[in-house]
Design a protein around this motif. Structure first.
Motif, PDB file in Angstrom:
ATOM      1  N   ILE A   1     -11.060  -6.728  -8.036  1.00 30.49           N
ATOM      2  CA  ILE A   1     -10.022  -7.163  -7.572  1.00 30.49           C
ATOM      3  C   ILE A   1      -9.278  -7.966  -8.604  1.00 30.49           C
ATOM      4  N   ASP A   2      -7.994  -7.668  -8.959  1.00 34.03           N
ATOM      5  CA  ASP A   2      -7.256  -8.515  -9.955  1.00 34.03           C
ATOM      6  C   ASP A   2      -6.105  -9.112  -9.219  1.00 34.03           C
ATOM      7  N   VAL A   3      -6.230 -10.574  -9.268  1.00 29.74           N
ATOM      8  CA  VAL A   3      -5.168 -11.444  -8.590  1.00 29.74           C
ATOM      9  C   VAL A   3      -4.622 -12.245  -9.818  1.00 29.74           C
ATOM     10  N   ASP A   4      -3.367 -12.589  -9.405  1.00 29.66           N
ATOM     11  CA  ASP A   4      -2.334 -13.321 -10.232  1.00 29.66           C
ATOM     12  C   ASP A   4      -2.828 -15.028  -9.913  1.00 29.66           C
ATOM     13  N   LEU A   5      -2.818 -15.674 -10.841  1.00 30.24           N
ATOM     14  CA  LEU A   5      -2.940 -17.152 -10.842  1.00 30.24           C
ATOM     15  C   LEU A   5      -1.829 -17.801 -11.590  1.00 30.24           C
ATOM     16  N   LYS A   6      -1.172 -19.077 -11.145  1.00 33.09           N
ATOM     17  CA  LYS A   6      -0.186 -19.612 -11.609  1.00 33.09           C
ATOM     18  C   LYS A   6      -0.445 -20.029 -12.831  1.00 33.09           C
ATOM     19  N   GLU A   7      -1.643 -20.589 -12.912  1.00 33.24           N
ATOM     20  CA  GLU A   7      -2.083 -21.175 -14.548  1.00 33.24           C
ATOM     21  C   GLU A   7      -2.326 -20.200 -15.677  1.00 33.24           C
ATOM     22  N   LYS A   8      -2.538 -18.819 -15.081  1.00 30.40           N
ATOM     23  CA  LYS A   8      -2.740 -17.738 -16.441  1.00 30.40           C
ATOM     24  C   LYS A   8      -1.812 -16.680 -16.185  1.00 30.40           C
ATOM     25  N   GLU A   9      -1.574 -16.160 -17.362  1.00 26.07           N
ATOM     26  CA  GLU A   9      -0.791 -14.863 -17.418  1.00 26.07           C
ATOM     27  C   GLU A   9      -1.611 -13.827 -17.178  1.00 26.07           C
ATOM     28  N   MET A  10      -3.013 -13.779 -17.663  1.00 24.91           N
ATOM     29  CA  MET A  10      -3.824 -12.714 -17.310  1.00 24.91           C
ATOM     30  C   MET A  10      -4.262 -12.794 -15.676  1.00 24.91           C
ATOM     31  N   PRO A  11      -4.675 -11.527 -15.168  1.00 25.53           N
ATOM     32  CA  PRO A  11      -4.951 -11.647 -13.731  1.00 25.53           C
ATOM     33  C   PRO A  11      -6.366 -12.283 -13.929  1.00 25.53           C
TER      34      PRO A  11
ATOM     35  N   GLU B   1     -10.563 -15.223  -0.787  1.00 30.68           N
ATOM     36  CA  GLU B   1      -9.559 -15.391   0.233  1.00 30.68           C
ATOM     37  C   GLU B   1      -8.289 -15.610  -0.703  1.00 30.68           C
ATOM     38  N   TYR B   2      -7.123 -14.878  -0.533  1.00 24.48           N
ATOM     39  CA  TYR B   2      -6.191 -14.997  -1.643  1.00 24.48           C
ATOM     40  C   TYR B   2      -4.704 -14.298  -0.824  1.00 24.48           C
ATOM     41  N   PRO B   3      -3.588 -14.669  -1.151  1.00 23.54           N
ATOM     42  CA  PRO B   3      -2.470 -14.369  -0.479  1.00 23.54           C
ATOM     43  C   PRO B   3      -2.312 -12.915  -1.022  1.00 23.54           C
ATOM     44  N   VAL B   4      -1.825 -12.139  -0.057  1.00 20.47           N
ATOM     45  CA  VAL B   4      -1.579 -10.512  -0.553  1.00 20.47           C
ATOM     46  C   VAL B   4      -0.552 -10.497  -1.453  1.00 20.47           C
ATOM     47  N   ASN B   5       0.297 -11.360  -1.511  1.00 21.79           N
ATOM     48  CA  ASN B   5       1.441 -11.301  -2.615  1.00 21.79           C
ATOM     49  C   ASN B   5       0.731 -11.434  -4.238  1.00 21.79           C
ATOM     50  N   LYS B   6      -0.404 -12.183  -4.169  1.00 20.14           N
ATOM     51  CA  LYS B   6      -0.824 -12.503  -5.561  1.00 20.14           C
ATOM     52  C   LYS B   6      -1.885 -11.131  -6.191  1.00 20.14           C
ATOM     53  N   LEU B   7      -2.232 -10.385  -5.279  1.00 18.78           N
ATOM     54  CA  LEU B   7      -3.037  -8.956  -5.656  1.00 18.78           C
ATOM     55  C   LEU B   7      -2.156  -8.168  -6.402  1.00 18.78           C
ATOM     56  N   ARG B   8      -3.017  -8.150  -7.545  1.00 20.95           N
ATOM     57  CA  ARG B   8      -2.408  -7.144  -8.695  1.00 20.95           C
ATOM     58  C   ARG B   8      -3.063  -5.825  -8.632  1.00 20.95           C
TER      59      ARG B   8
END
Length: 110
Positions: free
Chosen positions: A77-87, A55-62
């Motif tokens: 599924i690749d998602v962006d996280l605040k802590e990491k530059e890599m998805p 369960e993730y926000p749509v705008n975090k989907l890469r």
């Protein structure tokens, strides 16, 4: 009389394969509300509340893609996280997902 044991062996192997297939059976449920997408993945005999696996926000989907193989398909599924530059990569094994359903999933993000 001579065929009894080979037939019994074949019946036993087929029965074990069917039981294994039933125990590994999973329901894949995708939902996109516009702000949050969620994926539920559970056995059909599960009772009660089924919590989302993802369960993730749509705008975090890469990216969302499917990898096909002989035995099973894998949704990646690749998602962006605040802590990491890599998805952050999530892999979910699904079976028998057709191209039409996959396109519906991808188009729901557009």
């Amino acid at each position: 009389m001579e065929l009894r044991w080979p037939l019994l062996g074949i019946f036993l192997v087929i029965s074990i394969l069917i039981i294994k297939k039933i125990t590994n059976l999973k329901v894949f449920q995708f939902e996109n509300s516009g702000f949050i997408f969620s994926i539920k993945y559970y056995h059909p005999s599960k009772k009660g509340i089924v919590f989302p696996l993802v369960e993730y926000p749509v705008n975090k989907l890469r990216s969302l893609k499917i990898e096909r193989s002989v035995f099973a398909d894998i949704i990646v599924i690749d998602v962006d996280l605040k802590e990491k530059e890599m998805p952050f990569r999530i892999k979910i094994k699904v079976s028998d997902i057709n191209d039409r359903d996959y396109r519906k999933m991808v188009n729901s993000f557009l």
